[in-house]
Design a protein around this motif. Structure first.
Motif, mmCIF file in Angstrom:
data_model
loop_
_atom_site.group_PDB
_atom_site.id
_atom_site.type_symbol
_atom_site.label_atom_id
_atom_site.label_comp_id
_atom_site.label_asym_id
_atom_site.label_seq_id
_atom_site.Cartn_x
_atom_site.Cartn_y
_atom_site.Cartn_z
ATOM 1 N N LEU A 113 -2.402 10.190 6.011
ATOM 2 C CA LEU A 113 -2.593 8.953 5.255
ATOM 3 C C LEU A 113 -4.052 8.530 5.344
ATOM 4 O O LEU A 113 -4.653 8.533 6.430
ATOM 5 C CB LEU A 113 -1.700 7.838 5.791
ATOM 6 C CG LEU A 113 -0.294 7.741 5.183
ATOM 7 C CD1 LEU A 113 0.554 8.935 5.561
ATOM 8 C CD2 LEU A 113 0.391 6.449 5.589
ATOM 9 N N VAL A 114 -4.610 8.172 4.207
ATOM 10 C CA VAL A 114 -6.007 7.746 4.116
ATOM 11 C C VAL A 114 -6.039 6.404 3.399
ATOM 12 O O VAL A 114 -5.378 6.239 2.374
ATOM 13 C CB VAL A 114 -6.862 8.783 3.360
ATOM 14 C CG1 VAL A 114 -8.305 8.296 3.224
ATOM 15 C CG2 VAL A 114 -6.814 10.144 4.056
ATOM 16 N N HIS A 115 -6.821 5.474 3.909
ATOM 17 C CA HIS A 115 -6.922 4.142 3.302
ATOM 18 C C HIS A 115 -8.219 4.030 2.507
ATOM 19 O O HIS A 115 -9.295 4.417 2.979
ATOM 20 C CB HIS A 115 -6.886 3.065 4.388
ATOM 21 C CG HIS A 115 -6.513 1.704 3.886
ATOM 22 N ND1 HIS A 115 -7.268 1.008 2.957
ATOM 23 C CD2 HIS A 115 -5.453 0.900 4.173
ATOM 24 C CE1 HIS A 115 -6.694 -0.150 2.710
ATOM 25 N NE2 HIS A 115 -5.595 -0.245 3.436
ATOM 26 N N TYR A 116 -8.100 3.489 1.315
ATOM 27 C CA TYR A 116 -9.254 3.266 0.433
ATOM 28 C C TYR A 116 -10.344 2.471 1.148
ATOM 29 O O TYR A 116 -11.544 2.760 1.005
ATOM 30 C CB TYR A 116 -8.764 2.526 -0.800
ATOM 31 C CG TYR A 116 -9.726 2.416 -1.956
ATOM 32 C CD1 TYR A 116 -9.609 3.255 -3.064
ATOM 33 C CD2 TYR A 116 -10.721 1.446 -1.984
ATOM 34 C CE1 TYR A 116 -10.469 3.142 -4.154
ATOM 35 C CE2 TYR A 116 -11.585 1.319 -3.059
ATOM 36 C CZ TYR A 116 -11.462 2.170 -4.140
ATOM 37 O OH TYR A 116 -12.313 2.058 -5.213
ATOM 38 N N ALA A 117 -9.931 1.476 1.923
ATOM 39 C CA ALA A 117 -10.912 0.638 2.627
ATOM 40 C C ALA A 117 -11.697 1.445 3.647
ATOM 41 O O ALA A 117 -12.894 1.194 3.863
ATOM 42 C CB ALA A 117 -10.203 -0.533 3.309
ATOM 43 N N ASP A 118 -11.060 2.413 4.290
ATOM 44 C CA ASP A 118 -11.764 3.248 5.260
ATOM 45 C C ASP A 118 -12.755 4.176 4.563
ATOM 46 O O ASP A 118 -13.841 4.445 5.090
ATOM 47 C CB ASP A 118 -10.768 4.062 6.074
ATOM 48 C CG ASP A 118 -9.915 3.188 6.986
ATOM 49 O OD1 ASP A 118 -10.396 2.100 7.384
ATOM 50 O OD2 ASP A 118 -8.774 3.573 7.285
ATOM 51 N N LEU A 119 -12.382 4.681 3.395
ATOM 52 C CA LEU A 119 -13.319 5.489 2.624
ATOM 53 C C LEU A 119 -14.538 4.663 2.234
ATOM 54 O O LEU A 119 -15.674 5.147 2.245
ATOM 55 C CB LEU A 119 -12.640 6.039 1.368
ATOM 56 C CG LEU A 119 -11.568 7.107 1.569
ATOM 57 C CD1 LEU A 119 -10.869 7.406 0.241
ATOM 58 C CD2 LEU A 119 -12.169 8.392 2.135
ATOM 59 N N SER A 120 -14.312 3.406 1.874
ATOM 60 C CA SER A 120 -15.409 2.536 1.483
ATOM 61 C C SER A 120 -16.312 2.199 2.663
ATOM 62 O O SER A 120 -17.543 2.134 2.530
ATOM 63 C CB SER A 120 -14.866 1.236 0.868
ATOM 64 O OG SER A 120 -14.119 1.496 -0.304
ATOM 65 N N LEU A 130 3.472 -0.965 8.387
ATOM 66 C CA LEU A 130 2.810 -0.461 7.184
ATOM 67 C C LEU A 130 1.937 -1.544 6.562
ATOM 68 O O LEU A 130 0.778 -1.284 6.187
ATOM 69 C CB LEU A 130 3.852 0.027 6.174
ATOM 70 C CG LEU A 130 3.363 0.312 4.747
ATOM 71 C CD1 LEU A 130 2.234 1.337 4.733
ATOM 72 C CD2 LEU A 130 4.525 0.776 3.871
ATOM 73 N N LEU A 131 2.453 -2.760 6.452
ATOM 74 C CA LEU A 131 1.707 -3.829 5.804
ATOM 75 C C LEU A 131 0.443 -4.191 6.582
ATOM 76 O O LEU A 131 -0.601 -4.500 5.983
ATOM 77 C CB LEU A 131 2.591 -5.065 5.640
ATOM 78 C CG LEU A 131 3.778 -4.891 4.689
ATOM 79 C CD1 LEU A 131 4.633 -6.151 4.688
ATOM 80 C CD2 LEU A 131 3.319 -4.560 3.278
ATOM 81 N N LYS A 132 0.518 -4.150 7.905
ATOM 82 C CA LYS A 132 -0.674 -4.447 8.712
ATOM 83 C C LYS A 132 -1.771 -3.442 8.411
ATOM 84 O O LYS A 132 -2.952 -3.794 8.333
ATOM 85 C CB LYS A 132 -0.307 -4.421 10.196
ATOM 86 C CG LYS A 132 -1.467 -4.777 11.116
ATOM 87 C CD LYS A 132 -1.031 -4.782 12.573
ATOM 88 C CE LYS A 132 -2.210 -5.123 13.492
ATOM 89 N NZ LYS A 132 -1.800 -5.128 14.924
ATOM 90 N N TRP A 133 -1.399 -2.178 8.251
ATOM 91 C CA TRP A 133 -2.378 -1.139 7.930
ATOM 92 C C TRP A 133 -2.845 -1.245 6.480
ATOM 93 O O TRP A 133 -4.029 -1.077 6.180
ATOM 94 C CB TRP A 133 -1.736 0.229 8.170
ATOM 95 C CG TRP A 133 -2.592 1.398 7.789
ATOM 96 C CD1 TRP A 133 -3.607 1.941 8.536
ATOM 97 C CD2 TRP A 133 -2.496 2.191 6.606
ATOM 98 N NE1 TRP A 133 -4.149 3.030 7.856
ATOM 99 C CE2 TRP A 133 -3.492 3.194 6.680
ATOM 100 C CE3 TRP A 133 -1.672 2.136 5.476
ATOM 101 C CZ2 TRP A 133 -3.676 4.140 5.668
ATOM 102 C CZ3 TRP A 133 -1.848 3.090 4.482
ATOM 103 C CH2 TRP A 133 -2.843 4.078 4.575
ATOM 104 N N LEU A 134 -1.913 -1.557 5.590
ATOM 105 C CA LEU A 134 -2.195 -1.541 4.151
ATOM 106 C C LEU A 134 -3.063 -2.709 3.701
ATOM 107 O O LEU A 134 -3.945 -2.539 2.864
ATOM 108 C CB LEU A 134 -0.876 -1.572 3.386
ATOM 109 C CG LEU A 134 -0.938 -1.580 1.851
ATOM 110 C CD1 LEU A 134 -1.602 -0.312 1.331
ATOM 111 C CD2 LEU A 134 0.478 -1.739 1.271
ATOM 112 N N HIS A 135 -2.810 -3.888 4.261
ATOM 113 C CA HIS A 135 -3.457 -5.099 3.759
ATOM 114 C C HIS A 135 -4.843 -5.316 4.370
ATOM 115 O O HIS A 135 -5.156 -6.376 4.908
ATOM 116 C CB HIS A 135 -2.567 -6.316 4.004
ATOM 117 C CG HIS A 135 -1.425 -6.386 3.060
ATOM 118 N ND1 HIS A 135 -0.195 -6.932 3.400
ATOM 119 C CD2 HIS A 135 -1.284 -5.962 1.768
ATOM 120 C CE1 HIS A 135 0.613 -6.850 2.353
ATOM 121 N NE2 HIS A 135 -0.022 -6.263 1.372
#
Length: 308
Positions: A205-212, A301-306
């Motif tokens: 799993l990769v988060h857009y915010a981490d890529l940014s 999931l929501l803690k990671w996602l938001h």
């Protein structure tokens, strides 16, 4: 034999996965719309080819397997002819893809409100008449002919509300998530399936915010997970090529525009930032979104996602 769930719409059919001959190490990029699909395709292309000078447009190197605008046989033939490590795009959740340990599955997530704003603007950029032509031609050439009839990008556009009104409707809409994957419920359905699989060795799993926030760090993490070694002298070029500004400057080669389905490739790379929904929603409306999200997904999931 137990078949995966069939996700079907006017322009996608997940059963196109069933007969694809897989190879060990095939990379499957599974995302919801406007959550970083093209960004991850570009990162994979850079890691696979280890140069910013890609040998073909990104959509040719990384086909969208489920898309019915191109005949299935043509997509299969193109993938069969590839001699590099393959990286395939899909918007299908995991329960719609055959379970195969030879795959390396990357799921990219983005704050749902940011993805929704981007999706709203992308809807204005689709050439729906061209999409209808392609879907009809592909069906006549042996593509899927029994797709569902729910509204999709092939339908003539109805008059659209403004972004604020549309977002409120998107947050509150009640639908079957499997029938409306780009709804809020559909986004959470897709991500819940991936979240439940994150302990599996073939799922990342990769988060857009981490890529940014740390593009190089995330690219290095992805390379390690894919068991791809990159010479230190190459990293600066590869990371620069994956930045928003560089990708936007190469929109004609990188935007997912097979056969002219967009009005403007440059418009696909609109802003690439987070927090756009907060510009149009009040604090009360934002709280209503988070309350709704609490009912749709587990807290972990929501803690990671938001994050934005």
């Amino acid at each position: 034999m137990v078949f995966p769930h069939r996700y079907v719409s006017n322009d996608e059919d997940s059963h196109r996965w069933l007969d694809l001959p897989l190879r060990k190490g095939d990379i499957v990029i599974s995302t919801r719309s406007k959550s970083g699909t093209t960004w991850m395709q570009m990162i994979c292309a850079l890691l696979v080819f280890q140069t910013s000078d890609l040998p073909a447009p990104l959509s040719e190197l990384s086909p969208w397997l489920d898309w019915t605008g191109e005949p299935q046989a043509e997509v299969y033939d193109r993938l069969a002819a590839q001699r590099h490590r393959r990286f395939i795009k899909t918007h299908t959740p995991f329960d719609g893809i055959p379970c195969d340990k030879r795959m390396r599955r990357i799921v990219v997530a983005r704050h749902p409100l940011d993805a929704a704003v981007s999706m709203y603007h992308q809807g204005n950029n689709l050439n729906r008449e061209r999409i209808r032509e392609l879907i009809g031609a592909a069906a006549g050439a042996g593509g899927s002919g029994d797709r569902g009839l729910q509204a999709g990008p092939t339908d003539p556009p109805a008059p659209r509300p403004d972004l604020h009104e549309w977002l409120i409707g998107w947050i509150n809409e009640q639908v079957d998530p499997r029938e409306s994957l780009d709804s809020l419920q559909g986004v959470m359905w897709h991500l819940k399936g991936a979240w439940a699989c994150q302990e599996k060795s073939n799922t990342l799993l990769v988060h857009y915010a981490d890529l940014s926030a740390d593009l190089e760090g995330e690219m290095r993490r992805i390379a390690r997970w894919l068991h791809i070694k990159v010479d230190e002298s190459r990293w600066a070029e590869l990371v620069r090529a994956a930045t928003f500004s560089e990708m936007k400057s190469r929109a004609s080669a990188l935007a997912p525009d097979p056969n002219g389905i967009m009005k403007d490739c440059d418009a696909f790379f609109r802003r690439g930032v987070s927090g756009a929904a907060a510009e149009v929603l009040s604090e009360e409306e934002l709280r209503a979104y988070y309350d709704r999200a609490d009912d749709l997904a587990p807290g972990s999931l929501l803690k990671w996602l938001h994050r934005s």
